[in-house]
Design a protein around this motif. Structure first.
Motif, short mmCIF file in Angstrom:
data_model
loop_
_atom_site.label_atom_id
_atom_site.label_comp_id
_atom_site.label_asym_id
_atom_site.label_seq_id
_atom_site.Cartn_x
_atom_site.Cartn_y
_atom_site.Cartn_z
N TYR A 1 0.71 -1.28 0.01
CA TYR A 1 -0.07 0.21 0.13
C TYR A 1 0.83 1.09 -0.04
O TYR A 1 0.38 2.35 0.63
CB TYR A 1 -0.73 -0.17 1.26
CG TYR A 1 -1.89 -1.26 1.27
CD1 TYR A 1 -3.01 -1.33 0.25
CD2 TYR A 1 -1.46 -2.40 1.97
CE1 TYR A 1 -3.61 -2.53 0.33
CE2 TYR A 1 -2.21 -3.71 1.91
CZ TYR A 1 -3.29 -3.51 1.00
OH TYR A 1 -4.17 -4.69 0.94
N GLN A 2 2.01 1.17 -0.52
CA GLN A 2 2.92 2.42 -0.37
C GLN A 2 2.69 3.35 -1.50
O GLN A 2 3.31 4.44 -1.37
CB GLN A 2 4.55 1.98 -0.96
CG GLN A 2 4.47 1.25 -1.93
CD GLN A 2 5.91 0.60 -2.50
OE1 GLN A 2 6.82 0.94 -1.87
NE2 GLN A 2 5.93 0.05 -3.72
N ASN A 3 1.59 2.95 -2.50
CA ASN A 3 1.02 4.17 -3.39
C ASN A 3 0.02 4.97 -2.81
O ASN A 3 -0.52 6.05 -3.25
CB ASN A 3 0.79 3.49 -4.62
CG ASN A 3 1.81 3.13 -5.65
OD1 ASN A 3 2.87 3.43 -5.42
ND2 ASN A 3 1.38 1.74 -6.30
N TYR B 1 0.22 4.86 10.58
CA TYR B 1 0.04 3.76 11.38
C TYR B 1 0.19 4.16 12.90
O TYR B 1 0.83 4.98 13.44
CB TYR B 1 1.32 3.04 11.27
CG TYR B 1 1.60 2.27 9.77
CD1 TYR B 1 1.00 1.08 9.28
CD2 TYR B 1 2.10 3.10 8.81
CE1 TYR B 1 1.04 0.63 8.21
CE2 TYR B 1 2.19 2.90 7.29
CZ TYR B 1 1.54 1.41 7.04
OH TYR B 1 1.69 1.25 5.76
N ILE B 2 -0.81 3.26 13.61
CA ILE B 2 -0.74 3.30 15.03
C ILE B 2 -0.39 2.19 15.65
O ILE B 2 -0.89 0.88 15.21
CB ILE B 2 -2.32 3.62 15.47
CG1 ILE B 2 -2.81 4.98 15.02
CG2 ILE B 2 -2.45 3.42 17.07
CD1 ILE B 2 -4.10 5.43 15.37
N PRO C 1 11.56 -0.56 11.80
CA PRO C 1 12.06 0.06 10.46
C PRO C 1 10.53 0.84 9.70
O PRO C 1 10.86 1.83 9.24
CB PRO C 1 12.26 -1.14 9.59
CG PRO C 1 12.77 -2.08 10.52
CD PRO C 1 11.52 -1.99 11.68
N LEU C 2 9.31 0.28 9.88
CA LEU C 2 8.38 0.83 9.42
C LEU C 2 8.05 2.17 10.11
O LEU C 2 7.41 3.14 9.62
CB LEU C 2 7.02 0.07 9.58
CG LEU C 2 5.61 0.61 9.04
CD1 LEU C 2 5.71 1.06 7.07
CD2 LEU C 2 4.78 -0.35 8.91
N MET C 3 8.08 2.44 11.43
CA MET C 3 7.88 3.43 12.18
C MET C 3 8.83 4.58 11.90
O MET C 3 8.63 5.68 11.74
CB MET C 3 8.18 3.23 13.58
CG MET C 3 7.06 2.07 14.23
SD MET C 3 7.26 2.05 16.17
CE MET C 3 6.93 0.56 16.17
N LYS C 4 9.97 3.92 11.44
CA LYS C 4 11.12 5.09 11.06
C LYS C 4 10.93 5.76 9.67
O LYS C 4 11.11 6.99 9.40
CB LYS C 4 12.59 4.40 11.02
CG LYS C 4 13.69 5.33 10.75
CD LYS C 4 14.88 4.52 10.79
CE LYS C 4 16.04 5.47 10.57
NZ LYS C 4 17.52 4.79 10.84
N ASN C 5 10.09 5.02 8.83
CA ASN C 5 9.65 5.71 7.54
C ASN C 5 8.35 6.24 7.50
O ASN C 5 8.10 7.02 6.32
CB ASN C 5 9.85 4.57 6.56
CG ASN C 5 11.56 4.05 6.36
OD1 ASN C 5 12.24 4.98 6.47
ND2 ASN C 5 11.58 2.84 6.38
N GLU D 1 13.30 3.68 23.61
CA GLU D 1 14.51 4.98 23.29
C GLU D 1 14.60 5.05 21.94
O GLU D 1 14.89 6.25 21.32
CB GLU D 1 15.44 4.43 23.95
CG GLU D 1 15.37 4.77 25.74
CD GLU D 1 16.69 4.44 26.58
OE1 GLU D 1 17.58 4.19 25.79
OE2 GLU D 1 16.32 4.31 27.67
N GLU D 2 14.77 3.92 21.24
CA GLU D 2 15.38 4.25 19.55
C GLU D 2 14.12 4.76 18.98
O GLU D 2 14.40 5.84 18.10
CB GLU D 2 15.44 2.78 19.30
CG GLU D 2 16.00 2.62 17.59
CD GLU D 2 16.20 1.43 17.08
OE1 GLU D 2 16.28 1.31 15.97
OE2 GLU D 2 16.09 0.23 17.77
N VAL D 3 13.01 4.54 19.23
CA VAL D 3 11.83 5.12 18.37
C VAL D 3 11.56 6.35 18.73
O VAL D 3 11.33 7.32 17.72
CB VAL D 3 10.58 3.94 18.56
CG1 VAL D 3 9.13 4.64 17.75
CG2 VAL D 3 10.80 2.80 18.16
#
Length: 205
Positions: A119-121, A126-127, A137-141, A161-163
């Motif tokens: 569904y990248q188009n 996102y929750i 990785p998805l959260m980062k983008n 902490e990372e997120v």
């Protein structure tokens, strides 16, 4: 407000019926619950109502194993993912949307992470409610909201902490809460549910 039943044949051996609530807006919220945490459990139930109050359409997805009261089995994940995509694609064929918000709890987060490339188009957000580490990785983008307890044994403090360092992620932590977002005090758990709902409302708005 209109209701449309999206029916598919499940790998479990019977038909799954999932409901699409349609309003006049151009945002679709897709609910992907946890294994034991169904669409009627608090964080799913109230996010559903919040989305409707904000004028969004809502697609609620129930997994085949939930309908048969069987426990979640990791080996079934490919079939579950396939069914979720089929349900979502049927909903997207009914109406065009400018914005899609995936709202997942636990394995629902894993599913929305797996299907994200399909569904990248679309303009997707996102929750993540108590996700697995694989969703980082998805959260980062993507613009995301993370709701997590500080005592979650799956998504640990170092992951929080990372997120928290990602510019596009809103992180709401519940001190002392476990993977079910419960604390050792029932009144605190209820209070944090209310705060979480307000954060979800702000994210969706």
């Amino acid at each position: 407000m209109k209701s449309k039943i999206i029916e598919i044949e499940s790998y479990i051996g019977f038909n799954l019926k999932n409901e699409l609530i349609m309003q006049s807006g151009e945002t679709l919220v897709i609910q992907l619950p946890g294994g034991k945490y169904t669409i009627m459990a608090p964080y799913m139930y109230y996010s559903y109502n919040i989305a409707l109050e904000q004028g969004c359409d809502v697609l609620t997805i129930e997994y085949g194993f939930q309908r048969t009261n069987k426990p979640y089995c990791k080996d079934d994940l490919p079939n579950i993912v396939k069914e979720c995509k089929e349900i979502i694609n049927k909903a997207l064929a009914i109406k065009k949307y400018k914005r899609i918000i995936f709202c997942g709890k636990c394995i629902g987060c894993e599913i929305q992470t797996i299907i994200a490339p399909d569904y990248q188009n679309y303009n997707t957000e996102y929750i993540f409610i108590t996700p697995y580490v694989s969703s980082i990785p998805l959260m980062k983008n993507k613009r995301s909201l993370l709701i997590i307890g500080t005592n979650d044994p799956v998504f640990k403090r170092e992951h929080i902490e990372e997120v928290s360092s990602f510019n596009n992620v809103k992180v709401f932590t519940i001190k002392g809460a476990n993977h079910d977002l419960d604390t050792d005090k029932y009144d605190k758990s209820i209070e944090m549910l209310l705060h979480s709902c307000r954060v979800i409302e702000e994210f969706i708005r």
